[in-house]
Design a protein around this motif. Sequence first.
Motif, short mmCIF file in Angstrom:
data_model
loop_
_atom_site.label_atom_id
_atom_site.label_comp_id
_atom_site.label_asym_id
_atom_site.label_seq_id
_atom_site.Cartn_x
_atom_site.Cartn_y
_atom_site.Cartn_z
N UNK A 9 0.85 -1.19 0.00
CA UNK A 9 0.00 0.00 0.00
C UNK A 9 0.89 1.24 0.00
N UNK A 10 0.29 2.41 -0.19
CA UNK A 10 1.04 3.65 -0.30
C UNK A 10 1.40 4.19 1.08
N UNK A 11 2.43 3.63 1.65
CA UNK A 11 2.95 4.09 2.93
C UNK A 11 4.00 5.17 2.68
N UNK A 12 4.25 5.99 3.68
CA UNK A 12 5.16 7.13 3.50
C UNK A 12 6.60 6.70 3.23
N UNK A 13 7.10 5.72 3.98
CA UNK A 13 8.51 5.34 3.87
C UNK A 13 8.87 4.78 2.49
N UNK A 14 8.15 3.79 1.93
CA UNK A 14 8.50 3.31 0.59
C UNK A 14 8.28 4.33 -0.51
N UNK A 15 7.32 5.24 -0.34
CA UNK A 15 7.12 6.30 -1.34
C UNK A 15 8.27 7.29 -1.27
N UNK A 16 8.72 7.62 -0.07
CA UNK A 16 9.89 8.49 0.09
C UNK A 16 11.12 7.89 -0.60
N UNK A 17 11.25 6.58 -0.52
CA UNK A 17 12.42 5.91 -1.10
C UNK A 17 12.47 6.04 -2.62
N UNK A 18 11.34 6.37 -3.26
CA UNK A 18 11.30 6.51 -4.72
C UNK A 18 11.67 7.91 -5.19
N UNK A 19 11.67 8.88 -4.31
CA UNK A 19 11.91 10.26 -4.72
C UNK A 19 13.34 10.44 -5.24
N UNK A 20 13.46 11.21 -6.35
CA UNK A 20 14.78 11.48 -6.91
C UNK A 20 15.30 12.84 -6.45
N UNK A 21 14.59 13.46 -5.51
CA UNK A 21 15.06 14.72 -4.93
C UNK A 21 15.36 14.51 -3.45
N UNK A 22 15.96 15.49 -2.84
CA UNK A 22 16.33 15.41 -1.43
C UNK A 22 15.08 15.34 -0.56
N UNK A 23 14.99 14.31 0.27
CA UNK A 23 13.81 14.11 1.12
C UNK A 23 14.11 14.44 2.58
N UNK A 24 15.24 15.06 2.83
CA UNK A 24 15.67 15.30 4.22
C UNK A 24 14.63 16.09 5.00
N UNK A 25 14.16 17.20 4.43
CA UNK A 25 13.19 18.05 5.13
C UNK A 25 11.89 17.29 5.40
N UNK A 26 11.45 16.53 4.41
CA UNK A 26 10.21 15.76 4.57
C UNK A 26 10.37 14.68 5.65
N UNK A 27 11.52 14.01 5.65
CA UNK A 27 11.79 13.00 6.66
C UNK A 27 11.81 13.61 8.06
N UNK A 28 12.44 14.77 8.18
CA UNK A 28 12.51 15.45 9.48
C UNK A 28 11.11 15.82 9.95
N UNK A 29 10.29 16.34 9.02
CA UNK A 29 8.92 16.72 9.38
C UNK A 29 8.12 15.51 9.85
N UNK A 30 8.21 14.40 9.11
CA UNK A 30 7.48 13.19 9.48
C UNK A 30 7.96 12.68 10.84
N UNK A 31 9.27 12.69 11.03
CA UNK A 31 9.84 12.22 12.29
C UNK A 31 9.37 13.08 13.46
N UNK A 32 9.34 14.40 13.27
CA UNK A 32 8.92 15.32 14.34
C UNK A 32 7.44 15.11 14.67
N UNK A 33 6.59 15.07 13.64
CA UNK A 33 5.15 14.92 13.86
C UNK A 33 4.83 13.58 14.51
N UNK A 34 5.39 12.51 13.95
CA UNK A 34 5.10 11.18 14.50
C UNK A 34 5.76 11.01 15.86
N UNK A 35 6.99 11.53 15.99
CA UNK A 35 7.69 11.44 17.28
C UNK A 35 6.94 12.18 18.37
N UNK A 36 6.40 13.37 18.04
CA UNK A 36 5.63 14.14 19.02
C UNK A 36 4.37 13.37 19.44
N UNK A 37 3.69 12.79 18.43
CA UNK A 37 2.48 12.02 18.71
C UNK A 37 2.78 10.85 19.65
#
Length: 315
Positions: free
Chosen positions: A178-206
């Motif tokens: 299914x379309x989960x965030x981590x495997x979709x991120x792995x397909x990106x050909x651009x820098x995903x650092x900011x997106x990963x940090x955002x996901x980590x912060x939001x999920x980590x806070x939760x």
Amino acid sequence: MGSWNNTNVPGFILMGLADCEEIRRVLFMLFLLTYLITLLGNAGMILIIFLNLQLHTPMYFFLSQLSFLDLSYSTVITPKTLENLLTSNKYISFMGCFTQMYFFVFLGVTEFYLLTSMAYDRYVAICNPLQYPVVMSVRFCCALVTVAYMTGFTNSLVNVLFMNTLHFCSSNVIHHFFCDTTPVLALSCTDTHDTEIMIFILFGFTVMVSLLTISVSYVSILSTILKINSASGKHKAFSTCASHLLGVTIFYSTTIFTYLKPKKSYSLGKDQVASVFYTMMIPMLNPIIYSLRNKEVKNALIRVMQKREGSRQLK
């Protein structure tokens, strides 16, 4: 969701759980049975709580909301997975993929905060029983559930908006069912650092807020239970929390294992097994966990069956 011209691929291909046709058939039957049990169990739990006035209490109000979330959560993932296992067409459009991702995150985050509310409910019931009817009023319970849904909505919206800024210019094969965030991120050909940090912060806070609240609640509950003199009193107090504690342990351990790590550590086999567990197995297990260890739910089910049998005899 914005335009989809940030990519050179037409859509995504969901590479499922197995390539072998025989294994896919076995998984299809297993997941179909799991989904049917999930639908029956959670819908039955909601119906039983709705029909029995004795179950119109804060604890069962939260439990009915949990059943609704599990029902919706499984429906977002399982039907598409069953389709992919049964047919050779594994294609999913960008809109379909990101819609699935949105509702998956929305329902998942909402469940975190709902489980937190359930822990607080048990804390008040055991540690402050005389104040329980006042503290856990209908208005306050509805407010807790509303906050849970609003937090899930906001979290998921931010997640999808950040994911929409990524570029996909080479492979469109998602190594997941299914379309989960981590495997979709792995397909990106651009820098995903900011997106990963955002996901980590939001999920980590939760996770941090939820786990902290649940931990404090159960430490207080355990302290109160140990002060009870009678063994039967201790058993009764603990039994009201055991089901919730078991559900929390299973749900949190699998989701934390999957998401609180960078995309580079994504493992196709391990992460898929964990994903199957919390997207399909936990929604099926929750009604069983909460009903088998709960005499009130069992008695309510017996009363419903007796009334149905009585109405048949009258006809």
